[in-house]
Design an enzyme around this catalytic site. Structure first.
Site, PDB file in Angstrom:
ATOM      1  N   TRP A  25      -1.616  80.240  31.159  1.00 29.74           N
ATOM      2  CA  TRP A  25      -1.913  78.808  31.152  1.00 29.74           C
ATOM      3  C   TRP A  25      -0.837  77.990  30.445  1.00 29.74           C
ATOM      4  O   TRP A  25      -0.860  76.772  30.496  1.00 29.74           O
ATOM      5  CB  TRP A  25      -3.251  78.573  30.422  1.00 29.74           C
ATOM      6  N   HIS A  48      -4.410  82.763  38.640  1.00 30.44           N
ATOM      7  CA  HIS A  48      -3.975  81.980  37.486  1.00 30.44           C
ATOM      8  C   HIS A  48      -4.929  82.214  36.311  1.00 30.44           C
ATOM      9  O   HIS A  48      -6.014  82.777  36.483  1.00 30.44           O
ATOM     10  CB  HIS A  48      -3.936  80.489  37.862  1.00 30.44           C
ATOM     11  N   ALA A  49      -4.524  81.777  35.128  1.00 24.26           N
ATOM     12  CA  ALA A  49      -5.402  81.890  33.954  1.00 24.26           C
ATOM     13  C   ALA A  49      -6.687  81.102  34.216  1.00 24.26           C
ATOM     14  O   ALA A  49      -6.661  80.034  34.839  1.00 24.26           O
ATOM     15  CB  ALA A  49      -4.688  81.349  32.725  1.00 24.26           C
ATOM     16  N   GLY A 108       2.043  87.174  30.590  1.00 24.70           N
ATOM     17  CA  GLY A 108       0.863  87.073  29.740  1.00 24.70           C
ATOM     18  C   GLY A 108       1.015  87.936  28.510  1.00 24.70           C
ATOM     19  O   GLY A 108       2.129  88.288  28.104  1.00 24.70           O
ATOM     20  N   SER A 109      -0.124  88.288  27.945  1.00 25.93           N
ATOM     21  CA  SER A 109      -0.124  89.020  26.683  1.00 25.93           C
ATOM     22  C   SER A 109       0.150  90.503  26.927  1.00 25.93           C
ATOM     23  O   SER A 109       0.061  90.998  28.054  1.00 25.93           O
ATOM     24  CB  SER A 109      -1.481  88.850  26.017  1.00 25.93           C
ATOM     25  N   GLU A 143       6.277  90.122  32.116  1.00 25.54           N
ATOM     26  CA  GLU A 143       6.846  89.151  31.164  1.00 25.54           C
ATOM     27  C   GLU A 143       5.779  88.934  30.098  1.00 25.54           C
ATOM     28  O   GLU A 143       4.819  88.208  30.327  1.00 25.54           O
ATOM     29  CB  GLU A 143       7.150  87.821  31.861  1.00 25.54           C
ATOM     30  N   CYS A 165       6.303  81.879  25.033  1.00 24.90           N
ATOM     31  CA  CYS A 165       6.720  83.249  24.689  1.00 24.90           C
ATOM     32  C   CYS A 165       8.084  83.242  24.007  1.00 24.90           C
ATOM     33  O   CYS A 165       8.363  84.104  23.194  1.00 24.90           O
ATOM     34  CB  CYS A 165       6.754  84.099  25.957  1.00 24.90           C
ATOM     35  N   GLU A 184       2.852  88.312  17.014  1.00 21.11           N
ATOM     36  CA  GLU A 184       3.254  87.036  17.613  1.00 21.11           C
ATOM     37  C   GLU A 184       2.301  85.936  17.130  1.00 21.11           C
ATOM     38  O   GLU A 184       1.088  86.079  17.259  1.00 21.11           O
ATOM     39  CB  GLU A 184       3.166  87.170  19.143  1.00 21.11           C
TER      40      GLU A 184
HETATM   41  P1  NAP Z   1      -3.385  86.518  28.713  1.00 20.14           P
HETATM   42  O1  NAP Z   1      -4.706  86.385  28.081  1.00 20.14           O
HETATM   43  O2  NAP Z   1      -2.770  87.835  28.821  1.00 20.14           O
HETATM   44  O3  NAP Z   1      -3.535  85.846  30.155  1.00 20.14           O
HETATM   45  C1  NAP Z   1      -2.503  85.842  31.092  1.00 20.14           C
HETATM   46  C2  NAP Z   1      -3.055  86.133  32.461  1.00 20.14           C
HETATM   47  O4  NAP Z   1      -3.467  87.500  32.502  1.00 20.14           O
HETATM   48  C3  NAP Z   1      -4.292  85.308  32.816  1.00 20.14           C
HETATM   49  O5  NAP Z   1      -4.260  85.027  34.189  1.00 20.14           O
HETATM   50  C4  NAP Z   1      -5.413  86.257  32.474  1.00 20.14           C
HETATM   51  O6  NAP Z   1      -6.595  85.999  33.202  1.00 20.14           O
HETATM   52  C5  NAP Z   1      -4.826  87.588  32.889  1.00 20.14           C
HETATM   53  N1  NAP Z   1      -5.401  88.744  32.204  1.00 20.14           N
HETATM   54  C6  NAP Z   1      -5.907  88.818  30.949  1.00 20.14           C
HETATM   55  N2  NAP Z   1      -6.318  90.062  30.688  1.00 20.14           N
HETATM   56  C7  NAP Z   1      -6.090  90.796  31.802  1.00 20.14           C
HETATM   57  C8  NAP Z   1      -6.320  92.158  32.161  1.00 20.14           C
HETATM   58  N3  NAP Z   1      -6.841  93.014  31.304  1.00 20.14           N
HETATM   59  N4  NAP Z   1      -5.963  92.560  33.384  1.00 20.14           N
HETATM   60  C9  NAP Z   1      -5.404  91.709  34.263  1.00 20.14           C
HETATM   61  N5  NAP Z   1      -5.174  90.414  33.993  1.00 20.14           N
HETATM   62  C10 NAP Z   1      -5.500  89.961  32.770  1.00 20.14           C
HETATM   63  O7  NAP Z   1      -2.299  85.639  28.006  1.00 20.14           O
HETATM   64  P2  NAP Z   1      -2.352  84.121  27.638  1.00 20.14           P
HETATM   65  O8  NAP Z   1      -3.137  83.968  26.394  1.00 20.14           O
HETATM   66  O9  NAP Z   1      -2.763  83.313  28.812  1.00 20.14           O
HETATM   67  O10 NAP Z   1      -0.806  83.797  27.388  1.00 20.14           O
HETATM   68  C11 NAP Z   1      -0.223  84.042  26.168  1.00 20.14           C
HETATM   69  C12 NAP Z   1       0.691  85.259  26.189  1.00 20.14           C
HETATM   70  O11 NAP Z   1       1.589  85.211  27.294  1.00 20.14           O
HETATM   71  C13 NAP Z   1       1.567  85.308  24.985  1.00 20.14           C
HETATM   72  O12 NAP Z   1       1.618  86.616  24.486  1.00 20.14           O
HETATM   73  C14 NAP Z   1       2.917  84.864  25.499  1.00 20.14           C
HETATM   74  O13 NAP Z   1       3.991  85.286  24.722  1.00 20.14           O
HETATM   75  C15 NAP Z   1       2.911  85.429  26.858  1.00 20.14           C
HETATM   76  N6  NAP Z   1       3.874  84.735  27.705  1.00 20.14           N
HETATM   77  C16 NAP Z   1       4.970  85.403  28.119  1.00 20.14           C
HETATM   78  C17 NAP Z   1       5.927  84.784  28.877  1.00 20.14           C
HETATM   79  C18 NAP Z   1       7.142  85.517  29.344  1.00 20.14           C
HETATM   80  O14 NAP Z   1       7.797  85.044  30.258  1.00 20.14           O
HETATM   81  N7  NAP Z   1       7.475  86.642  28.776  1.00 20.14           N
HETATM   82  C19 NAP Z   1       5.751  83.454  29.256  1.00 20.14           C
HETATM   83  C20 NAP Z   1       4.605  82.799  28.828  1.00 20.14           C
HETATM   84  C21 NAP Z   1       3.670  83.470  28.049  1.00 20.14           C
HETATM   85  P3  NAP Z   1      -7.845  85.236  32.508  1.00 20.14           P
HETATM   86  O15 NAP Z   1      -7.352  83.896  32.095  1.00 20.14           O
HETATM   87  O16 NAP Z   1      -8.845  85.182  33.610  1.00 20.14           O
HETATM   88  O17 NAP Z   1      -8.265  86.077  31.343  1.00 20.14           O
END
Ligand code: NAP
Length: 454
Positions: free
Chosen positions: A130, A155-156, A206-207, A228, A262, A359
């Site tokens: 998101w 998407h998130a 994502g995370s 990523e 990130c 982080e």
């Molecule tokens: P997140 O909770 O991991 O969510 C990201 C996406 O993954 C969402 O669409 C989420 O769906 C989905 N997701 C969550 N758990 C999952 C699972 N077990 N299996 C499959 N999909 C799953 O992360 P966030 O809180 O939105 O974003 C923050 C993190 O993203 C931070 O750690 C940040 O550093 C990282 N990030 C990295 C980059 C990069 O390019 N390296 C860029 C931006 C952000 P739901 O919303 O439905 O749970």
């Protein structure tokens, strides 16, 4: 389960959407495969037509989409508009460069003629976060659709309106309807979709835990994936650095998108002779940043995207202080509705402290003292993450010596880490693998096909 959207500045529920039903997901997958097969036969020039059109629509609709992001995840309007404009840029960049990036390459061998082609793989699932609801998606769409692939977006769950707006603008631009679709599904549906034989590959931003799930599902199904994930980027300030520039840029690098990027600068590692001077300048620069209503043009940063994420961040800050860190600025939860967190600075953070290990996804600068430049790099590398790094020095010899030693997917010298459509983006260690953007990004999901002709 319904997917709902909540305004993080007020706590107000804005809209609720039913999840895409499994039978509908199945139908969408089938149609996507058909659409991708036809799309794979289109020339680069044909693919570039809707890609340029979507860029134009994005520029036109930037204010509308900025408002959507402000309401769904708290991004200030000016940042949202800039994000949408950057999406237009990545679409134009790949519309213009895909043919060259994927041009067949002649290679001499024992054949009469041998060469390498870069053919599309099929339909790719993108699981997106998101924090940059438009940019993260378009940096997936632009290269992979230009390469001839199809796309499905999961998407998130807190940005369904952005997810639907993206699908709409793609269709308005003239992309075949089934080539790019949004699936309103929860995280629990992702592994099953990856397993489906009609999906060729998966990418996630994502995370770390979400990355592990996607990598595991893709690995089991023997499908390529790009991850990523998180970062705890070091911002290394050496004794000869331009301290004013470093502090000013550092404050922006830490607080961009309310600290929820990130590649935000998360650990400021400062050489001892300039530690105190840098800390005070950084603190002043951070203090000047205005936290407020994302719809107010005077606001620099809005709330955190969700209240529980704000509370999690404050838990880390409290633990860091308990482990010996000193709160120099902020670090208290404001009263009132919404998910606001103040711009904060933690000093005297030692290796092993939670603020050095984990982080911190919010506007909290963590300042760590290093005795020497070599120790600064050692501290920078003492992290399981390796996404970006920023190095501040006026000495080209130090740049030459230290850049190769820094364990990160990118090193920016005397500047903040940022993404650019022309440059590859990604990490090492627990920050993930594979690359987006640039030449490497468009080659992530292609079949590198050897052709040998007698
Ligand atoms: P997140 O909770 O991991 O969510 C990201 C996406 O993954 C969402 O669409 C989420 O769906 C989905 N997701 C969550 N758990 C999952 C699972 N077990 N299996 C499959 N999909 C799953 O992360 P966030 O809180 O939105 O974003 C923050 C993190 O993203 C931070 O750690 C940040 O550093 C990282 N990030 C990295 C980059 C990069 O390019 N390296 C860029 C931006 C952000 P739901 O919303 O439905 O749970």
């Amino acid at each position: 389960m319904a997917i709902e959207t909540v305004n993080p500045a007020t706590g107000e529920r804005l809209a609720t959407y039913p999840e895409t039903a499994p039978a509908e997901v199945d139908r969408i997958l089938g149609a996507a495969v058909e659409a991708q097969r036809a799309w794979a036969r289109a020339s680069f020039a044909e693919r570039a037509l809707p890609m340029r059109k979507v860029a134009a629509l994005l520029r036109e609709r930037a204010p509308e989409y900025a408002k959507l992001m402000a309401l769904e995840m708290g991004k200030p309007l000016k940042d949202g508009a800039a994000e949408v404009t950057k999406c237009a840029w990545v679409c134009e960049y790949y519309a213009g460069s895909a043919a060259a990036h994927l041009a067949p390459r002649e290679e001499p061998s024992d054949a009469g003629r041998s060469y390498v082609r870069f053919d599309p793989l099929g339909v790719v699932l993108a699981v997106m976060p998101w924090n940059f609801p438009f940019w993260q998606v378009f940096r997936f769409i632009a290269p992979h659709l230009m390469a001839g692939n199809g796309g499905l977006l999961k998407h998130a769950s807190n940005v369904p309106q952005c997810a639907l707006a993206i699908e709409r603008v793609m269709h308005d631009a003239g992309f075949p309807r089934d080539l790019f679709r949004t699936l309103l599904v929860g995280a629990g549906a992702v592994a099953g979709i990856i397993r489906d034989p009609r999906v060729a590959a998966a990418t996630i931003t994502g995370s770390e835990p979400a990355g592990r799930s996607v990598a595991e599902a893709a690995g089991r199904a023997l499908k390529p994936s790009v991850l990523e994930l998180g970062g705890s980027d070091p911002f290394i300030v050496l004794a000869d650095a331009d301290l004013d520039a470093a502090a000013k840029t550092g404050a922006v690098a830490r607080t961009v998108n309310a600290g929820q990027s990130c590649i935000c600068a998360k650990r400021f590692i400062v050489e001892a002779p300039v530690h105190d001077a840098f800390l005070s300048r950084l603190t002043e620069a951070m203090r000047a940043i205005r936290v407020g209503d994302p719809l107010d043009p005077a606001t620099d940063i809005g709330p955190q995207a969700r209240r529980e994420l704000r509370d999690e961040l404050h838990g880390q800050v409290t633990q860091a202080i308990g482990e010996g860190a000193r709160a120099v600025l902020g670090c208290t939860v404001p009263a009132g509705p919404g998910a606001f967190y103040p711009v904060s600075v933690l000093a005297d953070v030692r290796p092993g402290n939670v603020a050095a290990r984990e982080e911190l996804f919010g506007p909290v600068a963590v300042v760590i003292r290093a005795e020497t430049a070599d120790q600064a790099v050692a501290i920078a590398n003492d992290s399981r993450f390796g996404l970006g790094a920023s190095l501040w020095t006026r000495d080209p010899a130090q740049v030459e010596r230290l850049v190769p030693r820094i364990e990160a997917g990118a090193v920016f010298v005397n500047g903040l880490v940022k993404s650019d459509p022309r440059l590859p983006f990604g990490g090492v260690k627990s920050s993930g693998y594979g690359r987006e953007l640039g030449l490497e990004g468009i080659r992530a999901f292609v079949n590198v096909k050897t052709v040998w002709i007698r």
